[in-house]
Design a protein around this motif. Structure first.
Motif, short mmCIF file in Angstrom:
data_model
loop_
_atom_site.label_atom_id
_atom_site.label_comp_id
_atom_site.label_asym_id
_atom_site.label_seq_id
_atom_site.Cartn_x
_atom_site.Cartn_y
_atom_site.Cartn_z
N GLY A 165 -88.08 4.56 -32.09
CA GLY A 165 -88.43 5.88 -32.58
C GLY A 165 -88.41 5.87 -34.10
O GLY A 165 -88.22 4.83 -34.73
N SER A 171 -89.06 11.44 -34.49
CA SER A 171 -89.85 11.29 -33.27
C SER A 171 -89.28 12.12 -32.12
O SER A 171 -89.75 12.03 -30.98
CB SER A 171 -89.98 9.82 -32.85
N ASN A 172 -88.23 12.92 -32.41
CA ASN A 172 -87.70 13.90 -31.45
C ASN A 172 -87.21 13.26 -30.16
O ASN A 172 -87.44 13.77 -29.06
CB ASN A 172 -88.76 14.96 -31.15
N THR A 173 -86.50 12.14 -30.29
CA THR A 173 -86.00 11.46 -29.10
C THR A 173 -84.57 10.97 -29.31
O THR A 173 -84.13 10.70 -30.43
CB THR A 173 -86.86 10.24 -28.74
N SER A 188 -84.53 7.55 -22.16
CA SER A 188 -84.53 8.37 -23.37
C SER A 188 -84.63 9.83 -22.98
O SER A 188 -84.85 10.17 -21.81
CB SER A 188 -85.71 7.99 -24.28
N GLU A 203 -86.00 13.83 -24.73
CA GLU A 203 -86.67 14.53 -25.82
C GLU A 203 -85.80 15.67 -26.33
O GLU A 203 -85.29 16.47 -25.54
CB GLU A 203 -88.02 15.06 -25.36
#
Length: 398
Positions: free
Chosen positions: A337, A359-361, A380, A382
Motif C-alpha cells: 500500500g 491507500s486506505n488499507t 487486509s 479497508e
C-alpha cells in the motif's frame, strides 16, 4: 511528517473535506500451551471530517491475519493518534487540529470502553496545549496523558481522573530551537513523548530541533519538569520522530524521519540520558527516490526492531544483537500500500499490521519468531486514511 504549513496541512485540508541468547516465541497460529490462541481487538485512529466515522474497531484473528470490522465511531475531527488506559477501560484520542474553542490548540478526547462490545462512549474533551497534537501516551499508572503538539512545538501533561475523563493541561512546555532543513526545521516540532520503563522520566522527540528532551515525570502530582540539558542530540538534519524502548530497559531505538535512518541508543536510567551506539539506513542500498521514515517498534521478545518507510513504502526488519543492542538489517518488505504511517504488532508478536494511510488499507503480515522476517497473510481491511493502530486482547463477550 510534513510541516503543518506544507504537505501535512494540505492532507488535513483534504481530510476535512534466528539469534543465540534470546528466548524463542511460541509458534504462530494453533495453540499456546494447549490453549487456543486468543483473538485481538484493533482500534484504528484516522484523519476524518468532524461529522464522519473516525475511530474504527476490528477483530484480528492471529491464526489467519484476517480483520473483521466490528464498529465505527464518530470521535470528532482527525482523532489521529490513540492510547488505551491500563486495563483497557478507557481510550484517548489526540484530535489533530490547529484550533480548539478559538485558541491555537488541538484537543484530547476521552472515551469509556464498553466491555461487552468494545464500543466507545464520549466522556469529555480538553485542549492539548498546542496546535496539531500528533502523539498521545499514558504513563504506566494511567494517571497522566502525555501529548506531543507538532504544530505548536510543545508537550503537555493532562491529568486523568480515576473515572476516565482528562483534565486541563497541568504542564505545557514549549520547545526552542531549529534545525538545518529549511523546509521542515524552521521551528520546533514535537513528534513523540513517552515515559521511560520506570516511569521516572518522560522523553519528547522533536523533529524540528534534532533533539530528545528529557523531563522528570510525576504522574501522581501532574508534574513534568524539564531536565537541564537534552537527553540526546541527533545528527543535524536527522529529524527524529519516534522513540521506543527495548524490553530490557537498557536500550532504545530512535527513528529519524528526514534522513530515513534508525539510531540504536544505550539508556542511562539514572541520569535520564542516551548514548548513540550506531545509526543505520532504513532503506535498501541503491534506493534513490523520495522517502521519509515514520514508525518504529520492538518485537515483544526483544529480538527484532521494525520500522516503516514512506515513499519506498516498506517495513524494514532489524535483528538486535543480544549483547550490545546493535542492529543488523534482515529484510525489507513492501507494505502492499501507500504511505505506511503507523504499524503495530499484536501482543504475542505473531502478526504485524501496517496502516497504509494513502491507500486506505490495513495489511497484515505473519512474523517468523526465529528470523523476524515478514510474510504477507493475504488479508487486509479497508479504512479511510488510517493513522494509528492499537492492538489489545479481545475482552468482549462472544
Amino acid at each position: 511528517m510534513a510541516d503543518l504549513s506544507s504537505s501535512r496541512r494540505e492532507f488535513l485540508k483534504l481530510a476535512g473535506l534466528g539469534l543465540a541468547g534470546w528466548p524463542v516465541a511460541a509458534a504462530a497460529g494453533g495453540t499456546r500451551a494447549g490453549r487456543p490462541q486468543p483473538a485481538y481487538l484493533v482500534y484504528v485512529g484516522t484523519y476524518a471530517r468532524p461529522d464522519a466515522d473516525s475511530i474504527f474497531l476490528f477483530r484480528l484473528d492471529p491464526k489467519t491475519g484476517a480483520l473483521t470490522r466490528l464498529r465505527a465511531e464518530k470521535a470528532g475531527e482527525n482523532p489521529s493518534f490513540l492510547a488505551l488506559a491500563p486495563g483497557h477501560r478507557y481510550l484517548y484520542a489526540a484530535n489533530e487540529v490547529s484550533e480548539y474553542q478559538g485558541a491555537p490548540s488541538g484537543f484530547v478526547s476521552a472515551f469509556a470502553i464498553d466491555p461487552r462490545t468494545g464500543g466507545l462512549t464520549p466522556l469529555n474533551q480538553q485542549p492539548s496545549g498546542g496546535a496539531g497534537p500528533c502523539y498521545l501516551r499514558l504513563d504506566g499508572t494511567g494517571r497522566a496523558a502525555l501529548v506531543a503538539n507538532y504544530g505548536g512545538g510543545s508537550v503537555s501533561l493532562l491529568p486523568v481522573a480515576p473515572t476516565g475523563p482528562v483534565q486541563p493541561p497541568a504542564a505545557t512546555h514549549p520547545h526552542r530551537g531549529a534545525g538545518p532543513n529549511p523546509d521542515r526545521q524552521t521551528a520546533p516540532h514535537a513528534h513523540c513523548i513517552i515515559p521511560d520503563p520506570a516511569g521516572r522520566f518522560a522523553f519528547a522527540v522533536d523533529l524540528g530541533t534534532d533533539q530528545v528532551l528529557g523531563y522528570q515525570l510525576d504522574a501522581a502530582q501532574g508534574r513534568l519538569t524539564p531536565l537541564a540539558a537534552p537527553a540526546f542530540t541527533a545528527r543535524p538534519g536527522a529529524g527524529p520522530r519516534h522513540l521506543t524502548f527495548h524490553p530490557n530497559g537498557r536500550w532504545a531505538y530512535l527513528i529519524n524521519e528526514l534522513t530515513s535512518s534508525v539510531s540504536a541508543l544505550a539508556y542511562d536510567a539514572g541520569a535520564g540520558t542516551f548514548r548513540e551506539l550506531h545509526t543505520l539506513s532504513a532503506l535498501p542500498a541503491g534506493f534513490t527516490g523520495a522517502n521519509t521514515c515514520a514508525d518504529i517498534h520492538v518485537a515483544p521478545n526483544g529480538r527484532f526492531v521494525y520500522a516503516s518507510n514512506r515513499g519506498h513504502d516498506s517495513l524494514v526488519v532489524f535483528a538486535v544483537a543480544p549483547g550490545s543492542g546493535r542492529l543488523t538489517v534482515v529484510q525489507h518488505m513492501s507494505t502492499q500500500g501507500k504511505t505506511p504511517r503507523n504499524f503495530a504488532l499484536d501482543p504475542s508478536g505473531t502478526i504485524l499490521l501496517a496502516a497504509n494511510q494513502n491507500s486506505n488499507t490495513i495489511v497484515t503480515f505473519r512474523i517468523n519468531a526465529q528470523t523476524g522476517q515478514l510474510t504477507p497473510t493475504g488479508r487486509s481491511a479497508e479504512v479511510p486514511a488510517p493513522v494509528c493502530l492499537q492492538v489489545v486482547p479481545d475482552f468482549t463477550a462472544k
